[in-house]
Each structure stands twice: as structure tokens, then as C-alpha cells.
Design a protein around this motif. Structure first.
Motif, mmCIF file in Angstrom:
data_model
loop_
_atom_site.group_PDB
_atom_site.id
_atom_site.type_symbol
_atom_site.label_atom_id
_atom_site.label_comp_id
_atom_site.label_asym_id
_atom_site.label_seq_id
_atom_site.Cartn_x
_atom_site.Cartn_y
_atom_site.Cartn_z
ATOM 1 N N GLU A 204 -1.026 14.152 -5.298
ATOM 2 C CA GLU A 204 -2.471 13.959 -5.465
ATOM 3 C C GLU A 204 -2.870 12.517 -5.163
ATOM 4 N N GLN A 205 -2.099 11.553 -5.654
ATOM 5 C CA GLN A 205 -2.388 10.136 -5.406
ATOM 6 C C GLN A 205 -2.294 9.806 -3.919
ATOM 7 N N PHE A 206 -1.290 10.328 -3.261
ATOM 8 C CA PHE A 206 -1.083 10.115 -1.828
ATOM 9 C C PHE A 206 -2.266 10.642 -1.021
ATOM 10 N N VAL A 207 -2.664 11.863 -1.309
ATOM 11 C CA VAL A 207 -3.770 12.492 -0.582
ATOM 12 C C VAL A 207 -5.066 11.726 -0.811
ATOM 13 N N GLU A 208 -5.390 11.436 -2.051
ATOM 14 C CA GLU A 208 -6.645 10.734 -2.335
ATOM 15 C C GLU A 208 -6.647 9.318 -1.753
ATOM 16 N N TYR A 209 -5.516 8.662 -1.807
ATOM 17 C CA TYR A 209 -5.394 7.317 -1.233
ATOM 18 C C TYR A 209 -5.669 7.344 0.272
ATOM 19 N N LEU A 210 -5.036 8.261 0.989
ATOM 20 C CA LEU A 210 -5.217 8.298 2.444
ATOM 21 C C LEU A 210 -6.606 8.779 2.852
ATOM 22 N N TRP A 211 -7.237 9.607 2.021
ATOM 23 C CA TRP A 211 -8.614 10.002 2.317
ATOM 24 C C TRP A 211 -9.585 8.830 2.184
ATOM 25 N N GLN A 212 -9.161 7.754 1.560
ATOM 26 C CA GLN A 212 -10.001 6.560 1.467
ATOM 27 C C GLN A 212 -10.044 5.790 2.790
ATOM 28 N N TRP A 213 -9.053 5.987 3.642
ATOM 29 C CA TRP A 213 -8.927 5.193 4.851
ATOM 30 C C TRP A 213 -10.214 5.116 5.693
ATOM 31 N N ASP B 94 -11.605 -7.456 3.471
ATOM 32 C CA ASP B 94 -11.879 -7.540 2.032
ATOM 33 C C ASP B 94 -11.594 -6.210 1.329
ATOM 34 N N GLU B 95 -11.747 -5.112 2.050
ATOM 35 C CA GLU B 95 -11.440 -3.796 1.496
ATOM 36 C C GLU B 95 -10.033 -3.347 1.886
ATOM 37 N N PHE B 96 -9.579 -3.734 3.089
ATOM 38 C CA PHE B 96 -8.274 -3.281 3.564
ATOM 39 C C PHE B 96 -7.133 -3.821 2.710
ATOM 40 N N ASN B 97 -7.114 -5.109 2.470
ATOM 41 C CA ASN B 97 -5.979 -5.703 1.752
ATOM 42 C C ASN B 97 -5.779 -5.106 0.360
ATOM 43 N N PRO B 98 -6.821 -4.985 -0.464
ATOM 44 C CA PRO B 98 -6.607 -4.346 -1.774
ATOM 45 C C PRO B 98 -6.166 -2.879 -1.636
ATOM 46 N N TRP B 99 -6.747 -2.174 -0.653
ATOM 47 C CA TRP B 99 -6.369 -0.781 -0.424
ATOM 48 C C TRP B 99 -4.893 -0.700 -0.032
ATOM 49 N N GLU B 100 -4.486 -1.476 0.930
ATOM 50 C CA GLU B 100 -3.105 -1.428 1.421
ATOM 51 C C GLU B 100 -2.128 -1.845 0.323
ATOM 52 N N ASN B 101 -2.508 -2.816 -0.471
ATOM 53 C CA ASN B 101 -1.636 -3.289 -1.552
ATOM 54 C C ASN B 101 -1.532 -2.311 -2.721
ATOM 55 N N SER B 102 -2.417 -1.313 -2.759
ATOM 56 C CA SER B 102 -2.387 -0.343 -3.855
ATOM 57 C C SER B 102 -1.759 0.988 -3.435
ATOM 58 N N ARG B 103 -1.046 0.961 -2.344
ATOM 59 C CA ARG B 103 -0.514 2.227 -1.825
ATOM 60 C C ARG B 103 0.431 2.904 -2.817
ATOM 61 N N PRO B 104 0.322 4.223 -2.901
ATOM 62 C CA PRO B 104 1.168 4.981 -3.823
ATOM 63 C C PRO B 104 2.588 5.134 -3.274
ATOM 64 N N HIS B 105 3.471 5.570 -4.147
ATOM 65 C CA HIS B 105 4.888 5.663 -3.782
ATOM 66 C C HIS B 105 5.136 6.525 -2.547
ATOM 67 N N ILE C 14 1.320 7.629 11.408
ATOM 68 C CA ILE C 14 0.115 7.629 12.248
ATOM 69 C C ILE C 14 -0.690 6.368 11.973
ATOM 70 N N LEU C 15 -0.747 5.953 10.714
ATOM 71 C CA LEU C 15 -1.459 4.710 10.375
ATOM 72 C C LEU C 15 -0.565 3.488 10.460
ATOM 73 N N TRP C 16 0.481 3.459 9.645
ATOM 74 C CA TRP C 16 1.279 2.238 9.524
ATOM 75 C C TRP C 16 1.963 1.871 10.843
ATOM 76 N N GLY C 17 2.212 2.836 11.706
ATOM 77 C CA GLY C 17 2.784 2.545 13.010
ATOM 78 C C GLY C 17 1.796 1.889 13.953
ATOM 79 N N ASN C 18 0.537 1.786 13.531
ATOM 80 C CA ASN C 18 -0.510 1.227 14.389
ATOM 81 C C ASN C 18 -1.259 0.062 13.760
ATOM 82 N N PHE C 19 -0.981 -0.257 12.524
ATOM 83 C CA PHE C 19 -1.730 -1.310 11.844
ATOM 84 C C PHE C 19 -1.512 -2.690 12.449
ATOM 85 N N TRP C 20 -0.302 -3.034 12.801
ATOM 86 C CA TRP C 20 -0.013 -4.419 13.174
ATOM 87 C C TRP C 20 0.462 -4.556 14.612
ATOM 88 N N GLY C 21 0.054 -3.639 15.454
ATOM 89 C CA GLY C 21 0.399 -3.702 16.868
ATOM 90 C C GLY C 21 -0.660 -3.003 17.679
#
Length: 160
Positions: free
Chosen positions: A29-38, A45-56, A94-101
Motif C-alpha cells: 500500500e505504501q509503495f503504490v501510494e508513494y508512486l502515485w504521488q510522482w 522543493d517537492e522532489f527531494n523530500p518525496w525521494e527521501n521518503s521512499r518506502p522499502h 522506469i523512474l529511477w533508471g531515468n532520474f539522473w541520466g
């Protein structure tokens, strides 16, 4: 389809997979809700707190070990940890493979395909809601969705 659209489609497939297999856990549930925030994240200002709060399960998709409670849940439902990892890692990459490249059209499509093939859900979600979120726009990420687009996308989650 944009990277954002691919993520949401993969996430919808993951949700259907979990529902169809009867897999329920707070980490899911945490994973799904977290990624739906993307799609609603706007700027650093919104990305860093979001990325730093990623679920397990995001970290699991990036290679960490699965928590024992989730593994027990999978085993009880007859789902192999490898197929679950293939789905979760596909969604995450799909996301993390594209964030920094540079946006990777082929790689992100390959991850979406991995999710589809590993999940084996029937029916697959419709891609129609995402047809206007194109890879050609905004360096692969698609145009930022309006509030009504985002609301519509979330409403298309049906778990068939």
C-alpha cells in the motif's frame, strides 16, 4: 508514452497483480501510494523530500532484500519472490533508471514489458488514458498533467 505514463501503467499492472493474487501488505500500500504521488511532484522543493521518503519496496526494487513479512505473504499466496521482484524492479526502474541520466526510451519500455510479462494480469489496463502523455514531450517525461488529468488517471486504476 512518456516515462510518467509508463510508470503509472506499470503501477496499475502491479496493483492488479496484487489484487488478483490476493497479496495484501502495508508495504505494498505504501509503495503504490508513494508512486502515485510522482505525477504531482513539481520541482526540487517537492522532489527531494518525496525521494527521501521512499518506502522499502522502492529500495527492494533497486536490489535490497525483501522484508520477511512480505515474503511470507507471497509464499502463502503461491507467488515466487523472483516474479514479485521482476514486477517491483520493473516499476521502480522506469523512474529511477531515468532520474539522473538521459531519458531511456528503450530501457523504460523494456522495464514496462518486464512488468507485463511477469505479472500476467488479465485484463491489462487500457493505455488510452495516457495517449496524450508522450515521450516526445518534456525530455521523455511528458507534459505535466493537469489536476483533472491526474484525477482521471487515478480513477482508471480499476482492479478488475
Amino acid at each position: 508514452m512518456s516515462l510518467t505514463a509508463r510508470l503509472l501503467l506499470a503501477l496499475m499492472i502491479f496493483e492488479r497483480f496484487c489484487v488478483q493474487k490476493g497479496i495484501v501488505h502495508t508495504e505494498i500500500e505504501q509503495f503504490v501510494e508513494y508512486l502515485w504521488q510522482w505525477p504531482a511532484i513539481n520541482g526540487p522543493d517537492e522532489f527531494n523530500p518525496w525521494e527521501n521518503s521512499r518506502p522499502h519496496l522502492v529500495n527492494y526494487g533497486l536490489g535490497d532484500e525483501i522484508h520477511k513479512e512480505v515474503l511470507s505473504n507471497l509464499e502463502a499466496k503461491g507467488v515466487s519472490e523472483q516474479s514479485f521482484r521482476d514486477i517491483v524492479s520493473g516499476v521502480v526502474e522506469i523512474l529511477w533508471g531515468n532520474f539522473w541520466g538521459a531519458p531511456d526510451d528503450d530501457g523504460s519500455f523494456r522495464m514496462l514489458r518486464q512488468v507485463v510479462e511477469a505479472a500476467k494480469v488479465d485484463p491489462l489496463p487500457s493505455i488510452t488514458p495516457f495517449k496524450f502523455s508522450r515521450f516526445l514531450d518534456n525530455s521523455g517525461w511528458g507534459q505535466r498533467p493537469t489536476v483533472s488529468d491526474y484525477t482521471f488517471w487515478k480513477a482508471c486504476r480499476g482492479y478488475a
